[in-house]
Enzyme design. Structure first.
Site, PDB file in Angstrom:
ATOM      1  NE  ARG A  46      30.891  85.299  26.558  1.00 37.02           N
ATOM      2  CZ  ARG A  46      30.837  84.829  27.800  1.00 37.02           C
ATOM      3  NH1 ARG A  46      30.276  85.561  28.758  1.00 37.02           N
ATOM      4  NH2 ARG A  46      31.342  83.649  28.096  1.00 37.02           N
ATOM      5  CB  ILE A  72      29.531  80.186  26.101  1.00 36.04           C
ATOM      6  CG1 ILE A  72      30.137  81.362  25.321  1.00 36.04           C
ATOM      7  CG2 ILE A  72      28.992  80.660  27.430  1.00 36.04           C
ATOM      8  CD1 ILE A  72      29.126  82.476  25.013  1.00 36.04           C
ATOM      9  CB  SER A  73      35.357  79.775  25.932  1.00 33.57           C
ATOM     10  OG  SER A  73      35.527  78.435  25.542  1.00 33.57           O
ATOM     11  CD  GLN A  74      38.195  82.514  31.291  1.00 33.47           C
ATOM     12  OE1 GLN A  74      38.433  81.413  31.771  1.00 33.47           O
ATOM     13  NE2 GLN A  74      38.583  83.639  31.867  1.00 33.47           N
TER      14      GLN A  74
END
Length: 222
Positions: A46, A72-74
């Site tokens: 990530r 950016i999503s968790q």
């Protein structure tokens, strides 16, 4: 746009296995149980999908800015949406709406899905291409286009994942689902929830799930 990795960042990446393992254990504790998803979340680096200055926060369970008003999503949200989409079956052919930095794309690829991903912002799509190349995941079909319209020339899809919040379920995307297909998306404005839409021989089934927070799904392309 994510800055090029320095030797220090590359060293961080090599040392991040323990950090990624802690992240996947947190996901497991929060109810993510599909081993394909947990393995994908562990394997995708990530830190390659966020700005260099944020690399040390890459494996925290938080959303992070990626520029152009996007995020950016968790990790928990990415894992949850992926699991909903492929649970109980092979991933098959998936359409992702909202490529963003490419992280969700990478996770889908790691589950074995055939991925088509659409992004309305050309600059963000260029960033995603670079990020996916850095992660050595280059076999997604990336498209610059209006996600509300989907990709009828490649339909039907076994699954569709929308990584931005719509006000209503886009009819064109439901039309592009195969029978037995699933659509996972956030719906709402100030108050949002994940929804699972399933296309069956008997019709469309809808289930409201977790509260979430996403940027809005917009028409057109830029």
């Amino acid at each position: 746009m994510a800055a090029p990795l320095t030797p220090q960042d590359q060293a961080y990446g090599m040392l991040s296995e323990r950090t990624r393992r802690r992240m996947t254990e947190r996901l497991r504790q929060h109810g993510v149980s599909d081993e394909r998803v947990l393995t994908a979340m562990f394997e995708v680096p990530r830190h390659l999908f966020v700005d260099q200055a944020l690399a040390t926060r890459a494996y925290d369970d938080v959303s992070l800015p990626i520029g152009h008003g996007q995020t950016i999503s968790q990790p928990l949200t990415v894992a949850r949406m992926t699991e909903l989409l492929i649970q109980g079956r092979q991933p098959g052919k998936i359409l992702e709406i909202g490529t963003g930095c490419g992280y969700q794309t990478a996770v889908l690829l790691k589950t074995g899905a055939e991925v088509y991903s659409m992004e309305r912002l050309g600059a963000i799509l260029d960033q995603a291409r670079k990020n996916l190349r850095a992660a050595k995941l280059v076999h997604a079909r990336l498209v610059h286009g209006d996600g509300y319209l989907g990709l009828p020339e490649a339909a039907p899809f076994d699954g569709i994942l929308i990584a931005a919040a719509a006000r209503a379920v886009p009819a064109a995307l439901v039309e592009q689902l195969a029978e037995g297909g699933k659509l996972v998306l956030p719906l709402g404005e100030s108050e949002q929830h994940l929804w699972l839409i399933e296309k069956t021989a008997q019709g469309i089934q809808k289930s409201r799930l977790d509260p979430v927070k996403f940027v809005p799904l917009l028409n057109g392309r830029g």
